[in-house]
Design a protein around this motif. Structure first.
Motif, PDB file in Angstrom:
ATOM      1  N   ALA A 238      81.951  18.059  51.247  1.00  0.00           N
ATOM      2  CA  ALA A 238      82.790  19.047  50.554  1.00  0.00           C
ATOM      3  C   ALA A 238      81.689  20.006  50.185  1.00  0.00           C
ATOM      4  O   ALA A 238      80.556  19.501  49.602  1.00  0.00           O
ATOM      5  CB  ALA A 238      83.656  18.703  49.611  1.00  0.00           C
ATOM      6  N   ILE A 239      81.986  21.137  49.827  1.00  0.00           N
ATOM      7  CA  ILE A 239      81.025  22.056  49.052  1.00  0.00           C
ATOM      8  C   ILE A 239      81.977  22.953  48.025  1.00  0.00           C
ATOM      9  O   ILE A 239      83.325  23.131  48.352  1.00  0.00           O
ATOM     10  CB  ILE A 239      80.345  23.225  50.054  1.00  0.00           C
ATOM     11  N   ALA A 240      81.496  23.407  46.988  1.00  0.00           N
ATOM     12  CA  ALA A 240      81.933  24.173  45.963  1.00  0.00           C
ATOM     13  C   ALA A 240      81.435  25.750  46.359  1.00  0.00           C
ATOM     14  O   ALA A 240      80.189  25.936  46.752  1.00  0.00           O
ATOM     15  CB  ALA A 240      81.669  23.780  44.665  1.00  0.00           C
ATOM     16  N   ILE A 241      82.208  26.595  46.264  1.00  0.00           N
ATOM     17  CA  ILE A 241      81.897  28.019  46.504  1.00  0.00           C
ATOM     18  C   ILE A 241      82.583  28.976  45.343  1.00  0.00           C
ATOM     19  O   ILE A 241      83.674  28.839  44.826  1.00  0.00           O
ATOM     20  CB  ILE A 241      82.428  28.566  47.645  1.00  0.00           C
ATOM     21  N   LYS A 242      81.524  29.619  44.614  1.00  0.00           N
ATOM     22  CA  LYS A 242      82.100  30.564  43.404  1.00  0.00           C
ATOM     23  C   LYS A 242      81.047  32.075  43.641  1.00  0.00           C
ATOM     24  O   LYS A 242      79.875  31.801  43.766  1.00  0.00           O
ATOM     25  CB  LYS A 242      81.773  29.950  42.006  1.00  0.00           C
ATOM     26  N   ASN A 243      81.943  32.882  43.545  1.00  0.00           N
ATOM     27  CA  ASN A 243      81.246  34.473  43.389  1.00  0.00           C
ATOM     28  C   ASN A 243      80.178  34.401  44.670  1.00  0.00           C
ATOM     29  O   ASN A 243      79.188  35.063  44.630  1.00  0.00           O
ATOM     30  CB  ASN A 243      80.144  34.698  42.240  1.00  0.00           C
TER      31      ASN A 243
END
Length: 270
Positions: A238-243
Protein backbone atom coordinates in the motif's frame (compact mmCIF):
# COMPACT_ATOMS: atom_id res chain seq x y z
CA UNK A 1 16.05 -10.74 -20.37
CA UNK A 2 14.29 -7.42 -19.79
CA UNK A 3 12.22 -5.65 -17.18
CA UNK A 4 8.71 -5.32 -18.59
CA UNK A 5 6.72 -2.15 -17.94
CA UNK A 6 3.22 -1.09 -18.99
CA UNK A 7 2.49 2.56 -19.86
CA UNK A 8 -1.30 2.94 -20.06
CA UNK A 9 -3.24 6.08 -20.87
CA UNK A 10 -5.52 6.92 -17.95
CA UNK A 11 -7.17 9.92 -16.37
CA UNK A 12 -4.95 11.28 -13.61
CA UNK A 13 -6.80 13.54 -11.17
CA UNK A 14 -3.90 14.23 -8.84
CA UNK A 15 -0.99 16.61 -9.28
CA UNK A 16 -0.59 20.06 -10.77
CA UNK A 17 -1.67 19.05 -14.28
CA UNK A 18 -4.52 16.50 -14.15
CA UNK A 19 -5.73 14.91 -17.36
CA UNK A 20 -5.20 11.91 -19.65
CA UNK A 21 -1.63 10.69 -19.21
CA UNK A 22 0.42 7.55 -19.75
CA UNK A 23 1.02 6.01 -16.32
CA UNK A 24 3.71 3.34 -15.91
CA UNK A 25 3.46 0.19 -13.83
CA UNK A 26 5.24 -3.19 -13.68
CA UNK A 27 3.88 -5.73 -16.14
CA UNK A 28 2.51 -8.79 -14.34
CA UNK A 29 4.93 -9.05 -11.42
CA UNK A 30 3.78 -12.36 -9.98
CA UNK A 31 5.04 -13.61 -6.58
CA UNK A 32 7.13 -16.78 -6.82
CA UNK A 33 6.49 -19.52 -4.28
CA UNK A 34 9.23 -20.19 -1.77
CA UNK A 35 9.47 -23.87 -2.70
CA UNK A 36 10.19 -22.94 -6.33
CA UNK A 37 13.15 -20.82 -5.22
CA UNK A 38 14.64 -23.72 -3.25
CA UNK A 39 13.97 -26.15 -6.10
CA UNK A 40 15.77 -23.88 -8.58
CA UNK A 41 18.69 -23.39 -6.17
CA UNK A 42 18.89 -27.15 -5.77
CA UNK A 43 19.11 -27.59 -9.54
CA UNK A 44 21.98 -25.09 -9.77
CA UNK A 45 23.93 -26.35 -6.75
CA UNK A 46 23.28 -30.09 -6.66
CA UNK A 47 22.26 -29.77 -2.99
CA UNK A 48 18.80 -31.02 -1.98
CA UNK A 49 16.14 -28.34 -1.60
CA UNK A 50 15.44 -29.55 1.96
CA UNK A 51 19.04 -28.94 3.01
CA UNK A 52 19.05 -25.52 1.34
CA UNK A 53 15.82 -24.54 3.10
CA UNK A 54 17.10 -25.68 6.49
CA UNK A 55 20.31 -23.69 6.03
CA UNK A 56 18.38 -20.63 4.82
CA UNK A 57 16.00 -20.77 7.79
CA UNK A 58 18.93 -20.98 10.21
CA UNK A 59 20.69 -18.08 8.51
CA UNK A 60 17.46 -16.08 8.59
CA UNK A 61 17.25 -16.38 12.37
CA UNK A 62 20.82 -15.11 12.72
CA UNK A 63 20.21 -12.21 10.31
CA UNK A 64 17.05 -11.10 12.13
CA UNK A 65 18.78 -11.22 15.50
CA UNK A 66 21.79 -9.22 14.37
CA UNK A 67 19.65 -6.66 12.51
CA UNK A 68 17.54 -6.15 15.65
CA UNK A 69 20.73 -5.50 17.60
CA UNK A 70 21.57 -2.66 15.20
CA UNK A 71 24.04 -4.39 12.89
CA UNK A 72 24.16 -4.00 9.12
CA UNK A 73 24.15 -7.66 8.14
CA UNK A 74 25.25 -9.15 4.80
CA UNK A 75 22.79 -10.98 2.57
CA UNK A 76 25.23 -13.12 0.55
CA UNK A 77 25.07 -12.33 -3.13
CA UNK A 78 22.47 -9.59 -2.63
CA UNK A 79 23.72 -6.79 -0.38
CA UNK A 80 23.12 -5.78 3.23
CA UNK A 81 20.11 -5.26 5.48
CA UNK A 82 19.56 -3.32 8.65
CA UNK A 83 16.69 -2.04 10.76
CA UNK A 84 16.06 1.68 11.19
CA UNK A 85 13.41 4.27 11.97
CA UNK A 86 11.76 7.25 10.34
CA UNK A 87 11.12 10.07 12.80
CA UNK A 88 10.26 13.71 13.23
CA UNK A 89 12.94 16.26 14.12
CA UNK A 90 12.70 18.55 17.17
CA UNK A 91 14.80 21.44 18.42
CA UNK A 92 14.63 20.97 22.19
CA UNK A 93 16.25 18.18 24.17
CA UNK A 94 13.22 17.75 26.40
CA UNK A 95 11.05 17.11 23.34
CA UNK A 96 13.00 14.00 22.31
CA UNK A 97 10.61 11.12 22.98
CA UNK A 98 9.84 7.73 21.52
CA UNK A 99 6.57 8.98 20.04
CA UNK A 100 8.55 11.03 17.53
CA UNK A 101 9.24 7.75 15.71
CA UNK A 102 6.66 7.42 12.95
CA UNK A 103 7.82 4.25 11.20
CA UNK A 104 10.10 1.31 11.86
CA UNK A 105 11.96 0.46 8.68
CA UNK A 106 13.92 -2.26 6.95
CA UNK A 107 16.75 -0.79 4.87
CA UNK A 108 18.14 -2.98 2.09
CA UNK A 109 21.29 -1.83 0.31
CA UNK A 110 21.97 -3.84 -2.85
CA UNK A 111 25.46 -5.06 -3.66
CA UNK A 112 27.47 -3.66 -6.57
CA UNK A 113 26.73 -6.85 -8.52
CA UNK A 114 22.97 -6.50 -8.02
CA UNK A 115 23.08 -2.81 -8.97
CA UNK A 116 25.06 -3.62 -12.12
CA UNK A 117 22.60 -6.37 -13.03
CA UNK A 118 19.69 -3.94 -12.71
CA UNK A 119 21.55 -1.13 -14.49
CA UNK A 120 22.46 -3.33 -17.44
CA UNK A 121 19.00 -4.89 -17.86
CA UNK A 122 16.93 -3.32 -20.62
CA UNK A 123 13.45 -2.01 -19.90
CA UNK A 124 10.75 -2.85 -22.43
CA UNK A 125 7.71 -0.57 -22.35
CA UNK A 126 4.37 -1.57 -23.84
CA UNK A 127 2.12 1.45 -24.43
CA UNK A 128 -1.63 0.88 -24.09
CA UNK A 129 -4.63 3.12 -24.59
CA UNK A 130 -7.36 3.47 -21.97
CA UNK A 131 -9.06 0.31 -23.29
CA UNK A 132 -5.93 -1.85 -23.06
CA UNK A 133 -5.17 -1.85 -26.80
CA UNK A 134 -1.46 -1.91 -27.67
CA UNK A 135 -0.29 1.33 -29.29
CA UNK A 136 3.43 0.63 -29.55
CA UNK A 137 6.39 -1.05 -27.84
CA UNK A 138 9.64 0.71 -27.04
CA UNK A 139 12.93 -0.20 -25.39
CA UNK A 140 14.13 2.12 -22.64
CA UNK A 141 16.92 4.58 -23.23
CA UNK A 142 17.13 5.74 -19.61
CA UNK A 143 20.37 6.49 -17.78
CA UNK A 144 20.19 3.22 -15.83
CA UNK A 145 20.57 5.03 -12.52
CA UNK A 146 19.77 2.77 -9.56
CA UNK A 147 18.24 4.27 -6.41
CA UNK A 148 20.16 3.42 -3.24
CA UNK A 149 18.20 3.50 0.02
CA UNK A 150 21.39 3.98 2.02
CA UNK A 151 22.44 7.04 0.02
CA UNK A 152 18.95 8.54 0.23
CA UNK A 153 18.77 8.02 3.96
CA UNK A 154 22.11 9.68 4.56
CA UNK A 155 21.00 12.67 2.52
CA UNK A 156 19.08 14.07 5.47
CA UNK A 157 15.57 15.51 5.60
CA UNK A 158 13.11 17.04 7.98
CA UNK A 159 11.78 13.65 9.04
CA UNK A 160 15.22 12.11 9.29
CA UNK A 161 15.32 9.79 6.31
CA UNK A 162 16.33 11.78 3.26
CA UNK A 163 14.36 9.45 1.00
CA UNK A 164 12.30 10.95 -1.78
CA UNK A 165 9.52 8.42 -1.07
CA UNK A 166 9.20 7.58 -4.71
CA UNK A 167 8.49 11.20 -5.72
CA UNK A 168 10.80 11.36 -8.69
CA UNK A 169 9.08 14.43 -10.08
CA UNK A 170 7.23 12.26 -12.60
CA UNK A 171 3.93 13.37 -14.09
CA UNK A 172 2.25 10.49 -12.29
CA UNK A 173 2.79 12.03 -8.89
CA UNK A 174 3.08 15.66 -9.87
CA UNK A 175 4.65 16.39 -6.50
CA UNK A 176 7.78 18.10 -5.28
CA UNK A 177 10.80 16.20 -4.06
CA UNK A 178 10.88 18.53 -1.07
CA UNK A 179 7.57 17.12 0.14
CA UNK A 180 7.14 13.81 1.94
CA UNK A 181 4.34 11.71 3.36
CA UNK A 182 4.41 8.81 5.79
CA UNK A 183 3.67 5.33 4.49
CA UNK A 184 0.37 3.74 5.52
CA UNK A 185 0.05 1.13 8.24
CA UNK A 186 -1.21 -2.36 7.35
CA UNK A 187 -2.97 -4.16 10.21
CA UNK A 188 -4.50 -7.61 10.57
CA UNK A 189 -3.97 -10.98 12.20
CA UNK A 190 -1.20 -13.17 10.79
CA UNK A 191 -0.78 -16.08 10.70
CA UNK A 192 -4.49 -16.94 10.60
CA UNK A 193 -6.63 -20.08 10.37
CA UNK A 194 -9.59 -19.40 8.06
CA UNK A 195 -9.89 -15.70 7.29
CA UNK A 196 -8.36 -12.44 8.45
CA UNK A 197 -9.47 -8.83 8.09
CA UNK A 198 -6.99 -6.27 6.81
CA UNK A 199 -7.19 -2.60 7.79
CA UNK A 200 -5.15 0.17 6.19
CA UNK A 201 -4.57 3.55 7.82
CA UNK A 202 -2.54 6.57 6.77
CA UNK A 203 -1.94 10.28 7.37
CA UNK A 204 -4.95 12.58 7.71
CA UNK A 205 -6.32 13.68 4.37
CA UNK A 206 -4.43 11.05 2.38
CA UNK A 207 -5.96 8.40 0.17
CA UNK A 208 -4.58 4.87 0.28
CA UNK A 209 -4.01 2.74 -2.80
CA UNK A 210 -3.17 -0.96 -2.45
CA UNK A 211 -2.49 -4.21 -4.27
CA UNK A 212 -2.88 -7.87 -3.30
CA UNK A 213 -0.99 -9.45 -6.22
CA UNK A 214 2.56 -8.55 -5.19
CA UNK A 215 2.86 -5.63 -7.64
CA UNK A 216 3.88 -2.16 -6.53
CA UNK A 217 0.84 0.08 -5.90
CA UNK A 218 0.41 3.29 -7.90
CA UNK A 219 -2.08 6.15 -8.04
CA UNK A 220 -4.20 3.91 -10.28
CA UNK A 221 -4.33 0.92 -7.91
CA UNK A 222 -7.36 -0.11 -5.86
CA UNK A 223 -8.58 2.71 -3.60
CA UNK A 224 -8.93 1.62 0.04
CA UNK A 225 -12.31 2.45 1.60
CA UNK A 226 -12.95 -0.22 4.22
CA UNK A 227 -11.44 -3.32 5.80
CA UNK A 228 -11.28 -6.35 3.50
CA UNK A 229 -11.06 -10.09 4.11
CA UNK A 230 -8.30 -12.48 3.06
CA UNK A 231 -8.91 -16.22 2.77
CA UNK A 232 -5.40 -17.37 1.83
CA UNK A 233 -1.76 -16.29 2.02
CA UNK A 234 -1.45 -12.85 0.40
CA UNK A 235 1.18 -10.10 0.16
CA UNK A 236 -0.51 -6.72 0.67
CA UNK A 237 1.26 -3.55 -0.49
CA UNK A 238 0.00 0.00 0.00
CA UNK A 239 0.93 3.65 -0.51
CA UNK A 240 -0.55 6.88 0.84
CA UNK A 241 -1.12 9.79 -1.55
CA UNK A 242 -1.72 13.40 -0.53
CA UNK A 243 -1.56 16.52 -2.69
CA UNK A 244 -0.15 14.45 -5.52
CA UNK A 245 2.74 13.11 -3.41
CA UNK A 246 3.13 9.36 -2.85
CA UNK A 247 4.67 7.71 0.20
CA UNK A 248 7.09 4.82 0.15
CA UNK A 249 5.51 1.38 -0.22
CA UNK A 250 4.36 -0.42 2.92
CA UNK A 251 4.01 -4.19 2.67
CA UNK A 252 2.89 -7.07 4.88
CA UNK A 253 2.43 -10.77 4.20
CA UNK A 254 -0.64 -12.42 5.70
CA UNK A 255 0.01 -16.14 6.03
CA UNK A 256 -2.72 -18.75 6.28
CA UNK A 257 -1.79 -21.68 8.50
CA UNK A 258 -1.05 -24.76 6.44
CA UNK A 259 -0.81 -22.82 3.17
CA UNK A 260 2.37 -22.62 1.10
CA UNK A 261 0.72 -20.38 -1.49
CA UNK A 262 1.63 -16.73 -1.86
CA UNK A 263 -1.26 -15.38 -3.86
CA UNK A 264 -5.01 -15.22 -4.19
CA UNK A 265 -7.36 -15.39 -1.26
CA UNK A 266 -8.78 -11.86 -1.60
CA UNK A 267 -12.45 -11.31 -0.75
CA UNK A 268 -13.82 -7.87 -1.55
CA UNK A 269 -17.15 -8.72 -0.03
CA UNK A 270 -16.06 -8.17 3.55
Amino acid sequence: MAIKVIAQRREVKLGKKPGMKFVMRPDLYIPIQEKKVFAEASTHSGISSGVIKAAWDAAGEVLRTWATEGHSVPLPGLGTMRFGVRSKAVEKLEDVKANLITTRRIVFTPSVEVKDELKNTAIQITCLDENGEVLKRVTSGDSGEVEDNEENENGGSENGSGENNGNSGSEQNGGSQAESIDAPTISGETPFDNTTQVTLSGPDGAEIRYTVDGSAPTAESQLYSEAFTLTDTVLVKAIAIKNGVSSEVASKTFTKNGSGDNGGGFDTGS
